[in-house]
Scaffold this motif. Structure first.
Motif, PDB file in Angstrom:
ATOM      1  N   GLN A  15       4.386 -10.156  -5.426  1.00 31.12           N
ATOM      2  CA  GLN A  15       4.057  -9.002  -6.048  1.00 31.12           C
ATOM      3  C   GLN A  15       4.446  -7.882  -5.746  1.00 31.12           C
ATOM      4  OE1 GLN A  15      -0.232  -7.235  -6.613  1.00 31.12           O
ATOM      5  NE2 GLN A  15      -0.257  -9.492  -6.674  1.00 31.12           N
ATOM      6  N   VAL A  16       5.157  -7.095  -6.392  1.00 30.87           N
ATOM      7  CA  VAL A  16       5.766  -5.715  -6.400  1.00 30.87           C
ATOM      8  C   VAL A  16       4.636  -4.235  -6.581  1.00 30.87           C
ATOM      9  CG1 VAL A  16       7.358  -3.657  -6.303  1.00 30.87           C
ATOM     10  CG2 VAL A  16       7.358  -6.012  -5.789  1.00 30.87           C
ATOM     11  N   ARG A  17       4.311  -3.507  -6.341  1.00 28.85           N
ATOM     12  CA  ARG A  17       3.487  -2.276  -6.050  1.00 28.85           C
ATOM     13  C   ARG A  17       3.509  -1.276  -6.076  1.00 28.85           C
ATOM     14  NH1 ARG A  17       0.929   2.475  -5.511  1.00 28.85           N
ATOM     15  NH2 ARG A  17      -1.077   2.650  -6.317  1.00 28.85           N
TER      16      ARG A  17
ATOM     17  N   ASP B 234      12.383  -1.972  -4.294  1.00 24.75           N
ATOM     18  CA  ASP B 234      13.351  -3.122  -5.607  1.00 24.75           C
ATOM     19  C   ASP B 234      14.130  -4.161  -4.494  1.00 24.75           C
ATOM     20  OD1 ASP B 234      11.727  -2.115  -7.630  1.00 24.75           O
ATOM     21  OD2 ASP B 234      12.911  -0.398  -7.608  1.00 24.75           O
ATOM     22  N   GLU B 235      14.860  -3.501  -4.108  1.00 23.76           N
ATOM     23  CA  GLU B 235      15.742  -4.156  -3.049  1.00 23.76           C
ATOM     24  C   GLU B 235      15.195  -5.919  -2.129  1.00 23.76           C
ATOM     25  OE1 GLU B 235      19.683  -3.096  -0.469  1.00 23.76           O
ATOM     26  OE2 GLU B 235      18.730  -0.391  -1.593  1.00 23.76           O
ATOM     27  N   CYS B 236      14.057  -5.138  -2.061  1.00 27.79           N
ATOM     28  CA  CYS B 236      13.638  -6.710  -1.628  1.00 27.79           C
ATOM     29  C   CYS B 236      13.266  -7.668  -2.145  1.00 27.79           C
ATOM     30  CB  CYS B 236      12.548  -6.042  -0.077  1.00 27.79           C
ATOM     31  SG  CYS B 236      11.341  -6.901   0.318  1.00 27.79           S
ATOM     32  N   ALA B 237      12.247  -7.026  -3.297  1.00 27.01           N
ATOM     33  CA  ALA B 237      11.759  -7.692  -4.582  1.00 27.01           C
ATOM     34  C   ALA B 237      13.221  -8.958  -4.987  1.00 27.01           C
ATOM     35  CB  ALA B 237      11.693  -6.904  -5.366  1.00 27.01           C
ATOM     36  N   ARG B 238      14.180  -8.365  -5.187  1.00 26.67           N
ATOM     37  CA  ARG B 238      15.499  -8.601  -5.206  1.00 26.67           C
ATOM     38  C   ARG B 238      15.783  -9.921  -4.633  1.00 26.67           C
ATOM     39  NH1 ARG B 238      17.012  -4.076  -8.115  1.00 26.67           N
ATOM     40  NH2 ARG B 238      17.889  -3.071  -5.519  1.00 26.67           N
ATOM     41  N   GLU B 239      15.847  -9.499  -2.874  1.00 28.49           N
ATOM     42  CA  GLU B 239      16.530 -10.956  -2.190  1.00 28.49           C
ATOM     43  C   GLU B 239      15.540 -12.185  -2.080  1.00 28.49           C
ATOM     44  OE1 GLU B 239      17.617 -12.750   0.416  1.00 28.49           O
ATOM     45  OE2 GLU B 239      18.542 -10.687  -0.192  1.00 28.49           O
ATOM     46  N   LEU B 240      13.555 -11.546  -2.350  1.00 23.60           N
ATOM     47  CA  LEU B 240      12.639 -13.177  -2.014  1.00 23.60           C
ATOM     48  C   LEU B 240      13.027 -13.398  -3.628  1.00 23.60           C
ATOM     49  CD1 LEU B 240       9.256 -10.901  -1.331  1.00 23.60           C
ATOM     50  CD2 LEU B 240      10.791 -12.049   0.283  1.00 23.60           C
TER      51      LEU B 240
ATOM     52  N   VAL C 287       3.779 -12.560  -0.967  1.00 23.06           N
ATOM     53  CA  VAL C 287       3.022 -11.617  -0.868  1.00 23.06           C
ATOM     54  C   VAL C 287       4.074 -10.082  -0.860  1.00 23.06           C
ATOM     55  CG1 VAL C 287       5.273 -10.598   0.904  1.00 23.06           C
ATOM     56  CG2 VAL C 287       5.202 -13.166   1.136  1.00 23.06           C
ATOM     57  N   LYS C 288       2.983  -9.284  -0.720  1.00 25.75           N
ATOM     58  CA  LYS C 288       2.947  -7.978  -1.497  1.00 25.75           C
ATOM     59  C   LYS C 288       4.270  -7.307  -0.555  1.00 25.75           C
ATOM     60  CE  LYS C 288      -1.316  -9.281  -2.571  1.00 25.75           C
ATOM     61  NZ  LYS C 288      -1.350 -10.828  -2.280  1.00 25.75           N
ATOM     62  N   VAL C 289       4.753  -6.450  -1.487  1.00 19.61           N
ATOM     63  CA  VAL C 289       5.678  -5.425  -1.141  1.00 19.61           C
ATOM     64  C   VAL C 289       5.378  -4.348  -1.583  1.00 19.61           C
ATOM     65  CG1 VAL C 289       7.987  -4.653  -1.712  1.00 19.61           C
ATOM     66  CG2 VAL C 289       7.164  -7.327  -1.479  1.00 19.61           C
ATOM     67  N   MET C 290       4.690  -2.828  -1.267  1.00 19.16           N
ATOM     68  CA  MET C 290       4.492  -2.012  -1.345  1.00 19.16           C
ATOM     69  C   MET C 290       5.449  -0.887  -0.546  1.00 19.16           C
ATOM     70  SD  MET C 290       0.314  -2.053  -0.344  1.00 19.16           S
ATOM     71  CE  MET C 290       0.621  -3.625  -1.209  1.00 19.16           C
ATOM     72  N   THR C 291       4.564   0.691  -1.059  1.00 21.21           N
ATOM     73  CA  THR C 291       4.949   1.394  -0.108  1.00 21.21           C
ATOM     74  C   THR C 291       3.918   1.350   1.173  1.00 21.21           C
ATOM     75  OG1 THR C 291       3.550   3.242  -0.814  1.00 21.21           O
ATOM     76  CG2 THR C 291       6.008   2.629  -2.247  1.00 21.21           C
ATOM     77  N   MET C 292       4.533   1.915   2.614  1.00 20.96           N
ATOM     78  CA  MET C 292       3.402   2.417   3.591  1.00 20.96           C
ATOM     79  C   MET C 292       2.758   2.944   3.017  1.00 20.96           C
ATOM     80  SD  MET C 292       6.217   3.477   6.828  1.00 20.96           S
ATOM     81  CE  MET C 292       7.813   1.794   7.167  1.00 20.96           C
ATOM     82  N   HIS C 293       2.220   3.570   2.223  1.00 20.86           N
ATOM     83  CA  HIS C 293       1.196   4.789   1.818  1.00 20.86           C
ATOM     84  C   HIS C 293       0.470   4.012   1.067  1.00 20.86           C
ATOM     85  CE1 HIS C 293       4.555   8.265   3.145  1.00 20.86           C
ATOM     86  NE2 HIS C 293       2.877   9.198   2.750  1.00 20.86           N
ATOM     87  N   ALA C 294       0.956   3.183   0.467  1.00 21.37           N
ATOM     88  CA  ALA C 294       0.390   2.118  -0.499  1.00 21.37           C
ATOM     89  C   ALA C 294      -0.217   1.782   0.227  1.00 21.37           C
ATOM     90  CB  ALA C 294       0.940   1.534  -1.561  1.00 21.37           C
ATOM     91  N   SER C 295      -0.361   0.859   1.624  1.00 22.79           N
ATOM     92  CA  SER C 295      -0.966  -0.084   2.270  1.00 22.79           C
ATOM     93  C   SER C 295      -1.992   0.714   3.326  1.00 22.79           C
ATOM     94  CB  SER C 295       0.548  -0.661   3.599  1.00 22.79           C
ATOM     95  OG  SER C 295       0.362   0.327   4.129  1.00 22.79           O
TER      96      SER C 295
END
Length: 603
Positions: free
Chosen positions: A522-524, A508-514, A537-545
């Motif tokens: 795009q936040v997953r 969420d912090e990363c999405a706000r910065e972008l 740019v895909k923003v997601m958890t390490m697990h989801a990647s």
């Protein structure tokens, strides 16, 4: 011994003579010869019996005829009148047949400026020789000459039965092949040039970017890219050799497991079968990516791609079984309900022509037992892809120690191990392995177990990963945003990039910065949030990647790992999965005093 594709045991020979020729070619040609049997080639996907490529000798197309001399009634340079089994018919001259296949491919190859002479007497012609010929597996040279068949086919363009005997010396056999070339050049094909030849000749082995697993656009008008990526020869041989029955592929991250699965799915989808193919995986983003690829090829009705729990829910709904309500054990109960319904025969077994499982290391033993029952017993086609090093969803304290046989997977003798990582540069793999060294120690297991494999780099070099120490997470995210913006200015599409976070809060912090700086992203957060083809740019958890890949990957917050309440080895495994998503450029930022940041920081 030559590399035969598909592997000998998987080839489908039309005759005993064709089989015998394959044996001779494999045995009597050296190991730098490449040999394909009955594989479609070129823009029109014609099917010559054999294609032979050698870096120095060139390319050769062979047609094989298992005719007896008495089968041939008459022959001209255009046609042969034959009577197999006493029934007369007219067929094209086999040499003309071989030439037809060769010309189509040569015309396509000559469109590639990197494969032709740029100047001189051969300007515009291929930089390597090519030829074509015929093999008569049941007609001797004496019979060929006595029957006057040399009037229909030039004698030097024919190999006869007595010239392919086991007793014939390899040098003499090879000379017969190379006599079929009209000329010879001294230039040797480099490995990149050989990849270009394979890219054009065999569209099925093309590898493209994150948007798809491979490209099979074989049209003559298609624009040729500057860089042509193809399956490694081992990957191609394995993909083309997969047959029915149960098969298991153990492969390290980046070894091409998903690409092989995609090829197999396409191959199965082309069969005229009443039942569809099912592709299952644990991760929802990977399922979305695979489904998008199948949809793009118009195969969504033939190949059903699902993440495991979505498939379970659909089975319950389709067959009127109870769907558990939202709650802490909803997913577990969903699986239990399907298992019980199959046992009661309220959900039918054998629903699919084949089942392909990607990232099988994320599956629980009882899931495998369930899925095995979904395969149609008449095809019995099951493929499981596995890598213990990437098992990041295991429940705490639950150690994996089963055999596939105990789960109903009969893969003894049909298990393949892939140890080479082709996805990552040597530098990226070295950094990922530095943190994960403790969990990448190979262990012993027979082929029916689940061995842990240590990846071997393919040796591809690239930029050293950027490891940046910063005072705070805020500084990390600002720096990542600046570096991604620079990468976009250098020519990387936004869709080539991903930011992989350990926690949702950092996403969420990363999405706000972008967002503040106008970077499309795009936040997953949940199922349905991942759209792989969007240029964002895909923003997601390490697990989801897991199962995905991106040319540019940023990993923020590494300086806080492992967290105090987390298992260090499992956190190292998660970091390894995230870092190996990067194919070209890896950015690691670290603030805090966690062990991983200290481990990666320069002395």
């Amino acid at each position: 011994m030559a590399v035969l594709i598909p592997a000998f045991g998987s080839c489908r020979f039309d005759s005993t003579g064709e089989r015998r020729l394959a044996e001779r070619l494999e045995q009597k040609l050296d190991d730098d010869y490449l040999l394909w049997h009955n594989v479609p080639i070129g823009p029109k996907q014609t099917h010559p019996d054999f294609v032979i490529i050698h870096p120095r000798r060139g390319a050769l197309i062979l047609e094989t005829k298992d005719w007896h001399l008495e089968t041939i009634r008459s022959a001209t340079r255009q046609r042969f009148d034959i009577a197999p089994d006493g029934i007369p018919k007219t067929v094209i001259n086999p040499l003309a047949q071989a030439r037809h296949c060769a010309i189509q491919v040569i015309d396509a190859l000559q469109r590639d400026k990197q494969l032709i002479h740029a100047e001189g007497p051969h300007q515009g012609k291929l930089i390597f020789p090519w030829g074509h010929g015929v093999v008569f597996t049941r007609i001797t040279r004496r019979q060929f000459d006595a029957a006057g068949l040399g009037e229909a086919i030039e004698p030097h363009l024919v190999i006869c039965q007595d010239e392919m005997l086991e007793s014939v010396e390899p040098e003499a056999f090879q000379q017969r092949l190379w006599d079929m070339f009209p000329h010879a050049f001294g230039k040797v094909l480099s490995l990149p040039q050989l990849d270009r030849v394979r890219w054009i000749m065999f569209p099925e082995v093309r590898v493209v970017s994150q948007g798809g697993l491979f490209d099979n656009d074989a049209s003559v008008e298609a624009e040729l890219p500057d860089i042509m990526r193809v399956m490694d020869l081992q990957q191609e041989q394995l993909a083309r050799s997969l047959g029915d029955g149960h098969r298991v592929i153990h492969g390290v991250a980046g070894s091409g497991k998903t690409m092989i699965l995609g090829y197999r799915a396409l191959q199965l989808a082309q069969a005229a079968a009443a039942k569809p193919v099912l592709v299952l995986c644990y991760n929802e983003p990977l399922a979305v990516k695979l489904a998008a690829m199948m949809d793009a090829k118009g195969l969504q009705d033939r190949v059903h791609v699902r993440n495991f729990h979505k498939w379970c829910r659909q089975q319950l709904v389709a067959y009127g079984q109870p769907v558990p309500p939202q709650g802490p054990r909803m997913f577990d109960k969903m699986v239990e309900n399907v298992i019980q319904a199959v046992d009661r025969k309220q959900v039918p077994s054998g629903q699919y022509m084949a089942v392909l499982i990607d990232e099988g290391h994320d599956f629980q033993p009882e899931w495998f037992k369930l899925v095995v029952q979904m395969v149609d017993p008449t095809t019995n086609s099951l493929l499981v892809l596995y890598d213990s090093a990437q098992s990041i969803y295991e429940k705490a304290g639950k150690k994996r120690g089963f055999s596939f046989k105990s789960l109903g997977i009969q893969a003894q003798g049909r298990t393949t191990i892939l140890k080479i990582n082709y996805r990552n540069t040597r530098q990226i793999l070295d950094l990922a392995s530095k943190v994960a060294a403790g969990v990448l120690q190979p262990d012993a297991a027979d082929e029916d177990g689940t061995p842990l494999l240590h990846p071997i780099s393919c040796g591809r070099d690239g930029q050293a990963p950027m490891v940046i120490r910063l005072p705070s997470v805020k500084d990390e995210l600002r720096t990542i945003r600046e570096l991604l913006t620079n990468a976009h200015a250098e020519g990387h599409a936004w869709g080539d990039m991903a930011v992989l976070c350990r926690r949702h809060e950092m996403m969420d912090e990363c999405a706000r910065e972008l967002a503040r700086n106008g970077v499309p992203h795009q936040v997953r957060h949940r199922s349905g949030d991942f759209r792989p083809l969007d240029d964002t740019v895909k923003v997601m958890t390490m697990h989801a990647s897991k199962g995905l890949e991106f040319p540019v990957v940023a990993l923020p917050g590494v300086g806080q790992l492992p967290e105090a309440n987390e298992d260090a080895q499992e956190e190292a495994r998660v970091f390894y999965v995230a870092a190996t998503r990067a194919t070209h450029r890896l950015i690691v930022t670290a603030s805090g005093t966690g062990a991983f940041g200290e481990m990666l920081s320069p002395p």
